[in-house]
Write an enzyme that holds these catalytic residues in place. Structure first.
Site, mmCIF file in Angstrom:
data_model
loop_
_atom_site.group_PDB
_atom_site.id
_atom_site.type_symbol
_atom_site.label_atom_id
_atom_site.label_comp_id
_atom_site.label_asym_id
_atom_site.label_seq_id
_atom_site.Cartn_x
_atom_site.Cartn_y
_atom_site.Cartn_z
ATOM 1 N N ILE A 88 0.860 -1.176 0.000
ATOM 2 C CA ILE A 88 0.000 0.000 0.000
ATOM 3 C C ILE A 88 0.902 1.233 0.000
ATOM 4 O O ILE A 88 1.694 1.432 0.919
ATOM 5 C CB ILE A 88 -0.929 0.020 1.233
ATOM 6 C CG1 ILE A 88 -1.765 -1.269 1.306
ATOM 7 C CG2 ILE A 88 -1.787 1.274 1.232
ATOM 8 C CD1 ILE A 88 -2.703 -1.506 0.148
ATOM 9 N N GLU A 89 0.768 2.037 -1.034
ATOM 10 C CA GLU A 89 1.498 3.294 -1.157
ATOM 11 C C GLU A 89 0.510 4.416 -0.879
ATOM 12 O O GLU A 89 -0.578 4.452 -1.460
ATOM 13 C CB GLU A 89 2.077 3.422 -2.560
ATOM 14 C CG GLU A 89 2.812 4.715 -2.821
ATOM 15 C CD GLU A 89 3.359 4.804 -4.244
ATOM 16 O OE1 GLU A 89 3.932 5.845 -4.591
ATOM 17 O OE2 GLU A 89 3.215 3.825 -5.028
ATOM 18 N N ILE A 90 0.886 5.315 0.011
ATOM 19 C CA ILE A 90 0.043 6.483 0.326
ATOM 20 C C ILE A 90 0.852 7.704 -0.076
ATOM 21 O O ILE A 90 1.918 7.975 0.489
ATOM 22 C CB ILE A 90 -0.321 6.515 1.821
ATOM 23 C CG1 ILE A 90 -0.980 5.197 2.228
ATOM 24 C CG2 ILE A 90 -1.241 7.708 2.101
ATOM 25 C CD1 ILE A 90 -1.096 5.002 3.714
#
Length: 130
Positions: free
Chosen positions: A123-125
């Site tokens: 998960i890249e934020i």
């Protein structure tokens, strides 16, 4: 006839435990959980998109031939600074894998923080703030 794609509408994530995953995305990323359709299917909605959660081994879904938990890399965009994202993830007990780091997104330079969801998806934020 030729056409172009306008936007991404939704993605489907194969998950080990639908409730665990739905609760994680709600708690950590602020998504709304909604049930829909037959068999009490679950989706996570945010902005104008959604993620459908497909329990591993479920019947009645049309899906990729090798769909499996933990096989996706997803990038979400937020309006807050990466330092605030890190503080929030830590408060939620989520380990930051990498970041903040400079990346190039669909709209240009951005700053990203990485973690994993309960199934191991990356998960890249990201934030487009300067």
């Amino acid at each position: 006839m030729r056409f172009t794609v306008d936007r991404l509408d939704h993605v489907v994530l194969t998950v080990r435990n639908r409730d665990t995953s739905a609760n994680w995305f709600q708690r950590v990323l602020g998504m709304d959980i909604e049930e829909y359709g037959r068999n009490n299917r679950v989706a996570l909605s945010f902005g104008g998109q959604k993620i459908n959660l497909r329990p591993e081994g479920s019947e009645g879904w049309t899906t990729a031939s090798t769909a499996a938990p933990g096989g996706s890399d997803l990038c979400f965009v937020t309006a807050i600074a990466s330092e605030d994202v890190i503080r929030h993830l830590e408060a939620c007990g989520v380990q930051v894998i990498e970041g903040p780091v400079a990346r190039l997104g669909a709209l240009g330079p951005m700053t990203s923080v990485y973690c994993n969801d309960p199934d191991g998806n990356l998960i890249e934020i990201a934030s487009y703030q300067g």
